[in-house]
Write a protein that holds these residues in place. Structure first.
Motif, PDB file in Angstrom:
ATOM      1  N   VAL A 164       0.880  -1.236   0.048  1.00 15.99           N
ATOM      2  CA  VAL A 164       0.004   0.134   0.046  1.00 15.99           C
ATOM      3  C   VAL A 164       0.900   1.210  -0.054  1.00 15.99           C
ATOM      4  N   ALA A 165       2.182   1.288   0.412  1.00 14.82           N
ATOM      5  CA  ALA A 165       2.945   2.349   0.454  1.00 14.82           C
ATOM      6  C   ALA A 165       3.280   2.783  -1.048  1.00 14.82           C
ATOM      7  N   ASP A 166       3.328   4.249  -0.955  1.00 18.83           N
ATOM      8  CA  ASP A 166       3.684   4.976  -2.333  1.00 18.83           C
ATOM      9  C   ASP A 166       5.154   5.291  -2.380  1.00 18.83           C
ATOM     10  N   GLY A 167       5.813   5.340  -1.316  1.00 18.47           N
ATOM     11  CA  GLY A 167       7.176   5.376  -1.116  1.00 18.47           C
ATOM     12  C   GLY A 167       7.984   4.556  -0.341  1.00 18.47           C
ATOM     13  N   VAL A 187      15.727   6.621  -0.613  1.00 17.35           N
ATOM     14  CA  VAL A 187      14.246   7.020  -0.896  1.00 17.35           C
ATOM     15  C   VAL A 187      13.767   6.799  -2.034  1.00 17.35           C
ATOM     16  N   LEU A 188      12.669   6.013  -2.465  1.00 18.08           N
ATOM     17  CA  LEU A 188      12.321   5.810  -3.724  1.00 18.08           C
ATOM     18  C   LEU A 188      10.790   6.045  -3.704  1.00 18.08           C
ATOM     19  N   ASP A 189      10.454   6.467  -4.841  1.00 22.87           N
ATOM     20  CA  ASP A 189       8.915   7.000  -5.075  1.00 22.87           C
ATOM     21  C   ASP A 189       8.457   5.852  -5.846  1.00 22.87           C
ATOM     22  N   LYS A 190       7.544   5.029  -5.654  1.00 24.76           N
ATOM     23  CA  LYS A 190       7.098   3.886  -6.497  1.00 24.76           C
ATOM     24  C   LYS A 190       6.438   4.447  -7.655  1.00 24.76           C
ATOM     25  N   ARG A 191       5.620   5.579  -7.579  1.00 25.41           N
ATOM     26  CA  ARG A 191       4.919   6.239  -8.505  1.00 25.41           C
ATOM     27  C   ARG A 191       5.644   6.886  -9.659  1.00 25.41           C
ATOM     28  N   ARG A 192       6.826   6.952  -9.564  1.00 32.47           N
ATOM     29  CA  ARG A 192       7.797   7.541 -10.549  1.00 32.47           C
ATOM     30  C   ARG A 192       8.771   6.680 -11.007  1.00 32.47           C
TER      31      ARG A 192
END
Length: 480
Positions: A164-167, A187-192
């Motif tokens: 459920v995490a976005d990052g 740090v990783l942003d899954k949406r990008r």
């Protein structure tokens, strides 16, 4: 924060959530049990708490949050966990995932993450791996240096909020040889990320915390820019250990809350249930069990609060405090809960009872405190590795406390200034040597409103999140 302000904040949250036994309230036991039965992630409750602003008390004030005294966040988490440990765990994972940035990130990195969290972004802490568990120096996820950044490859497993995490905050190997300086945190942003580059692993079904998203993720050469690196390259193990030590000190709140609710429900039963012509609470055997359970809860409360306050008052001792509390508190309270089951009788086994069903959920949720961020064996090992220093430093620390002067011995191991009436260290010139007392192991106390230790051991380097000032006054945990 003064005690009266902390208590008022707790009352405000309690009033907002409503009576847990009232199905019409915002966070009632009936709905908590409904989520538990269908193993559903408690989005409704997590969003409710975020709208109220609870998460702001876990984020640094310098970057737009409200965190100043770590005890505030700890007690808010306990109030949430008294209703539902699953919601409390899901909620707190985001703040713990932010901790690596708080420990080592730049002001810009912290501000960016705080703003994202306040806008509803959820984060997960990608630390453990399927084949290595708590052995962080064996982790296999790699971060390969490339032009302008790194390529992350590997798998993380049993990660709270993994799906459920976005990052993500990710612990990865930057030196092929590994070792203590071979890891870094990103740090990783899954949406990008490119489609298909992040595979979310299946969610694991659990005995307790049934609605929690405990899963994982797999990365395949996912690019992160240089700006995604937290701290220095090679600082990852240090960051991970500091984050875990903080988590261990806080996670005891889950066990405290589970027993708190279990005790309240059991007391309701003993006051209402009549057998052999009198209430259960009037039976000496039951009264003894209830008194012992309450005493256990108070002891666990004192130890937990000492560890939480130590994060700010004596952060250099966090390594020991955090391991002591995560071993002792859940181990003690699992036994305590078993005593409550004896008093509650057959009702502790019921899943659908309108009043008592929450008891069995608390019983199943409590053990998470035994293995989250290091199981009991890991914590005992950590304590054992520091015992020699604790035992050696104890006599010298007692002398310093008694005399009000620092030990003048070149080596604390050779200090003999522990006898009654000693004014300063006997290793120094012109002092009188007194009868030596037997060394004793470190003991902990809470005195003058501050967490203290009678053992001045040689601890890991001092650290503290820069927005957590030493509290000038520590209040007791709200009991309402």
């Amino acid at each position: 924060m003064p005690k009266k302000d902390l208590t008022e904040l707790a009352r405000r949250l309690e009033r907002h959530l409503g009576d847990p036994h009232d199905p019409a309230s915002r966070m009632p036991y009936a709905k908590v049990l409904e989520y538990d039965e269908r193993e559903g992630y408690p989005y409704e409750f997590v969003n409710l708490l975020q709208r109220w602003g609870a998460l702001d008390h876990f984020l640094p004030s310098a970057q737009g949050g409200k965190a100043g005294d770590v005890e505030i966040g700890f007690n808010l988490m306990r109030l949430i966990a008294r209703r539902d440990p699953t919601t409390a765990t899901a909620f707190i994972i985001t703040s713990l995932s932010f901790m690596p940035a708080w420990v080592a990130g730049t002001d810009e990195q912290k501000r960016t993450l705080v703003e994202a969290i306040q806008q509803g972004t959820r984060y997960a802490w990608g630390l453990s791996e399927r084949g290595h568990g708590s052995d962080l120096t064996a982790n296999e996820m790699t971060a390969e240096k490339t032009e302008g950044g790194y390529l992350l490859t590997g798998e993380k497993w049993l990660i709270g909020n993994g799906r459920v995490a976005d990052g993500l905050s990710v612990h990865a190997r930057t030196d092929p040889r590994g070792g203590p300086a071979g890891y870094s945190v990103f740090v990783l942003d899954k949406r990008r990320t490119p489609a298909g580059s992040v595979d979310e692993l299946p969610r694991e079904r659990m005995h307790g915390l049934r609605g929690l998203d405990m899963s994982g993720f797999r990365l395949d050469r996912v690019f992160v820019p240089d700006s995604a690196l937290l701290g220095r390259e090679g600082q990852g193990l240090e960051i991970a250990l500091k984050t875990s030590q903080t988590a261990r000190a806080l996670i005891s709140g889950i066990a405290l809350s589970a027993v708190d609710t279990g005790l309240r429900v059991t007391l309701d039963f003993t006051e209402q249930r009549r057998v052999f012509g009198r209430t259960v609470s009037d039976i000496p055997y039951s009264r003894r069990h209830l008194a012992e359970c309450f005493a256990d809860l108070m002891v666990a409360d004192a130890v937990s609060l000492g560890a939480v306050r130590a994060l700010q008052v004596v952060p250099e001792q966090t390594s020991v405090w955090s391991s002591v509390v995560e071993y002792f508190v859940p181990t003690l309270l699992e036994r305590t809960f078993a005593q409550l089951n004896v008093v509650l009788g057959a009702r502790f086994y019921l899943r659908d009872h309108p009043h008592y069903a929450i008891h069995q959920k608390m019983m199943r949720d409590l053990p998470v405190a035994n293995f989250a961020d290091g199981n009991t064996v890991v914590n005992l090992k950590n304590i054992a590795l520091q015992l020699e220093g604790l035992l050696a430093a104890g006599p010298a620390a007692e002398a310093e406390e008694r005399s009000g002067r620092p030990c003048s011995s070149a080596s604390r191991r050779s200090c003999r200034c522990t006898g009654p009436g000693t004014r300063s260290c006997s290793a120094g010139a012109g002092t009188t040597r007194s009868r030596r007392r037997r060394p004793r192991s470190a003991s902990f106390a809470v005195s003058r409103g501050r967490a203290t230790s009678r053992a001045g051991w040689h601890a890991p380097p001092r650290w503290a999140p820069n927005s957590w000032p030493t509290p000038t006054r520590c209040g007791s945990a709200p009991r309402g």
